[in-house]
Design an enzyme around this catalytic site. Structure first.
Site, short mmCIF file in Angstrom:
data_model
loop_
_atom_site.label_atom_id
_atom_site.label_comp_id
_atom_site.label_asym_id
_atom_site.label_seq_id
_atom_site.Cartn_x
_atom_site.Cartn_y
_atom_site.Cartn_z
N ASP A 43 0.77 -1.14 0.07
CA ASP A 43 -0.11 0.09 0.02
C ASP A 43 1.07 1.19 0.03
O ASP A 43 2.19 1.27 0.23
CB ASP A 43 -0.89 -0.06 1.20
CG ASP A 43 -2.12 0.63 0.93
OD1 ASP A 43 -2.10 2.18 0.73
OD2 ASP A 43 -3.19 0.12 0.86
N TYR A 163 -11.12 4.90 -15.18
CA TYR A 163 -11.20 4.05 -14.08
C TYR A 163 -12.28 2.72 -14.62
O TYR A 163 -12.02 1.62 -14.57
CB TYR A 163 -12.05 4.43 -12.95
CG TYR A 163 -12.38 3.74 -11.83
CD1 TYR A 163 -11.32 3.11 -10.88
CD2 TYR A 163 -13.71 3.22 -11.51
CE1 TYR A 163 -11.76 2.29 -9.97
CE2 TYR A 163 -14.16 2.35 -10.65
CZ TYR A 163 -13.11 2.00 -9.58
OH TYR A 163 -13.60 1.19 -8.80
N THR A 198 -17.17 1.70 2.32
CA THR A 198 -15.85 1.95 3.06
C THR A 198 -16.04 3.34 3.56
O THR A 198 -16.91 4.26 3.29
CB THR A 198 -14.88 1.87 2.00
OG1 THR A 198 -15.08 3.13 1.11
CG2 THR A 198 -14.67 0.64 1.30
#
Ligand SMILES: NC(=O)c1ccc[n+]([C@@H]2O[C@H](COP(=O)([O-])OP(=O)(O)OC[C@H]3O[C@@H](n4cnc5c(N)ncnc54)[C@H](O)[C@@H]3O)[C@@H](O)[C@H]2O)c1
Length: 256
Positions: A43, A163, A198
């Site tokens: 990450d 995307y 999220t």
């Protein structure tokens, strides 16, 4: 963390997760650690990722997740992370290609540089991570690669063409690799999340109007949470899905 199923074959397995430090990725890291897997994750969110690994260890996981800082736009750094993960945990037999970034971009403002950058984040590392782990899976006698798609393009969501193109491409990569390596017991599937609550989505996009859109779109009441995605990922990683390959598995509350 709530645990719906235990897959004994995941205990001790070497798992590699991209973008495992926050969002859905953090739920993946937690879920595999809870199965007793040896998790390595990459990450760019250093603080969040270090805190996540610490908290999972503090909660008593058998193996503390190994966080490796890596910007996936740098393929050499990705290859190096895969090598370091395997040195620590043994040959990687489960790859979760989870990292992506859904930054919005208007068509008229997209430059060639911006386009290339979005592909470098959302598409290119997925192939090169698979390329790096496949020899390990071949040595180990099999493995599971899980590429993360999205319902966004299926729902004709606009506002981020680079995307949505990258996410749609996951199916093509999945099906090609599934054919190339299936006879070596390497399974490749696409996990397609719906709109997942999220922290980032809640903060940026989940307005009262969006809530009404979700209620109208989903067949099921309630909200898709990171844990629901992790539950599907565990199934696809384990031998419980041993004859599933080249498919897409949609976790969207029955929206698409
Ligand atoms: N959340 C949703 O509603 C939703 C819907 C459909 C599909 N998905 C897919 O699920 C996956 C996870 O989504 P999410 O919502 O958790 O995303 P997120 O943006 O919340 O998290 C992605 C993670 O990847 C990391 N990351 C971003 N760029 C990176 C880079 N260059 N190098 C290394 N790490 C990087 C981030 O730091 C973060 O930890 C993605 O593939 C996404 O396309 C999510």
């Amino acid at each position: 963390m709530e645990q719906n199923a235990i897959y004994p074959d995941l205990a001790g397995r070497s798992i590699f997760i991209t973008g495992g430090g926050s969002g859905i990725g953090a739920a993946l890291t937690r879920a595999f650690a809870a199965q007793g897997s040896k998790v390595a994750f990459v990450d760019i969110a250093r603080e969040e990722s270090e805190a996540l690994a610490e908290s999972i260890a503090a909660e008593g996981a058998r193996h503390k997740p190994l966080f490796l800082f890596c910007d996936l736009r740098d393929i050499e750094a990705l290859r190096d992370s895969v090598r370091r993960a395997a040195e620590a945990h043994g040959d990687i037999t489960v790859l979760l290609n989870n990292a992506a970034h859904d930054e919005r971009h208007a068509v008229e403002r997209v430059t060639v540089e911006y386009w290339d950058d979005r592909i470098a984040v959302n598409m290119r590392p997925v192939f090169f991570a698979a390329q790096a782990v496949i020899p390990m899976m071949q040595r180990a006698g099999g493995g599971s690669i899980i590429n993360f798609g999205s319902v966004s393009w299926k729902l004709r969501q606009g506002g981020m063409p680079a995307y949505t193109m990258a996410k749609a491409s996951m199916q093509g990569l999945t099906r090609g690799l599934a054919r190339d390596f299936g006879k070596q017991n390497i399974r490749v599937n696409t996990l397609v999340p719906g709109w997942v609550m999220t922290e980032r989505q809640l903060k940026l996009w989940v307005t009262p109007e969006a809530e009404r859109e979700i209620d109208a779109g989903q067949a099921l009441a309630g909200r898709v949470r990171p844990q629901h995605i992790a539950d599907m990922a565990l199934f696809l990683a384990s031998g419980a899905s041993s004859m599933c390959s080249a498919q897409e598995f949609v976790v969207d509350g029955g929206w698409t």
